[in-house]
Design a protein around this motif. Sequence first.
Motif, mmCIF file in Angstrom:
data_model
loop_
_atom_site.group_PDB
_atom_site.id
_atom_site.type_symbol
_atom_site.label_atom_id
_atom_site.label_comp_id
_atom_site.label_asym_id
_atom_site.label_seq_id
_atom_site.Cartn_x
_atom_site.Cartn_y
_atom_site.Cartn_z
ATOM 1 N N THR A 238 0.895 -1.165 -0.076
ATOM 2 C CA THR A 238 -0.001 -0.065 0.105
ATOM 3 C C THR A 238 0.924 1.198 -0.087
ATOM 4 O OG1 THR A 238 -1.717 -0.951 1.282
ATOM 5 C CG2 THR A 238 -1.858 1.202 1.289
ATOM 6 N N ILE A 240 0.802 5.395 0.193
ATOM 7 C CA ILE A 240 -0.272 6.538 0.418
ATOM 8 C C ILE A 240 0.626 7.800 0.334
ATOM 9 C CG2 ILE A 240 -1.478 7.716 2.265
ATOM 10 C CD1 ILE A 240 -1.961 5.049 3.553
ATOM 11 N N LYS A 267 -3.404 4.960 -2.512
ATOM 12 C CA LYS A 267 -4.164 5.893 -1.779
ATOM 13 C C LYS A 267 -3.709 7.331 -1.686
ATOM 14 C CE LYS A 267 -6.311 2.206 1.203
ATOM 15 N NZ LYS A 267 -6.440 1.895 2.588
#
Length: 380
Positions: A238, A240, A267
């Motif tokens: 992930t 971000i 994200k």
Amino acid sequence: MKIVYCIPSTYNSGGMERILSLKTSYLADKLGHDVTVVTTEQNGRPSFFPFSKKVKFIDLAINYRQYSSNKFKEIVSYPILQYKHKRKLKKLLADLKPEVTVSMFQEEAGFLPKIKDGSKKLIESHFSKNYRHQFHNKGLKKILNDYKAFKDDYLIRRYDKFITLTHEDKEDWKYKDNIEVIPNPVTLSSLDTIKYREPVSDFKNILVVGRFHFQKGFDKLIEIWKRIEPKYPEWTLTIIGNQDNKGYVKYIKDLIERYNLKNIILKEPSEDISKEYDNSTFLALTSNYEGMPLTLIEGMSRGLPLISFACKCGPRDIIKDSFNGFLIPPGNINLFAKKMELLIKNPELLNSMSENALNESKKYNVEKIMTQWNDTFKDI
């Protein structure tokens, strides 16, 4: 004590803005200082991070970024905007009469010491001294970068105090008489609230936090992940970060598509990133350069082991190799992937490093760091 901070804006989601919101709020709420934040590019936009209601804001509306899409106009207009900026800031400081004025090493850095308003002048750097050299420029660009680095060495001598974030960065500056090292504090909730967090080995997610920019080295990150994903298809990566740099975002997305990688989640940042840390196994950083990576401190404070390139500056100050994480020689993608795999395969090692990370993070406790800042302001 009246304190003025100078920064371009507070609407961005960067580490400098996050730290400013924490420091100014603490200074106003906990220590009773009169704090004003002076911006040049705010233009009525709300701050990304929350500030104390006691902190005051004044925007000088200089708008250095108005010609960012036209390099010629940007260069030609710069001296005019600098003159306008100095004139407005000089008048403002004369009206506010602060005891201390702080530059975040932005557009006011070159002229702030020349403003004789009676306040002490402090400058703090959120990058490493030699960060420009990480671009590996040649020819005229290299000459310009070398000249700017030389000017920076001269510039800091004119300030009453110069703050670096790491001891590593301090050693790179030639003039050290007015330098003090004050690291960034933990910006997330109290360490006491996560004494009993779930074991990091319960999760199968590797977290990366940072804006989409050459600085963060996400191209190297993708090269590392393509070695991991085929072996561990149940794991996710992930990332971000602010995606305003559309060209770089496209470059990274194209790499992901080229390697047919399916387990990467991109994200945008949120105000409360704690949940992302708490649902991750460990934190990775592949930056080409840093000042002091706030994400490493945040990750430690939530009990995450760290794996990072030993770029300048910050990772060497934060990570004790093989204790709370791994330090990797810059650019060594294969070794980075091997250490990442080592953590994936060893839940006991993960949980041991997690406990060590949580304990190490206590040295960045906000009360300790802000006491150091308060003492600096009193003694300057």
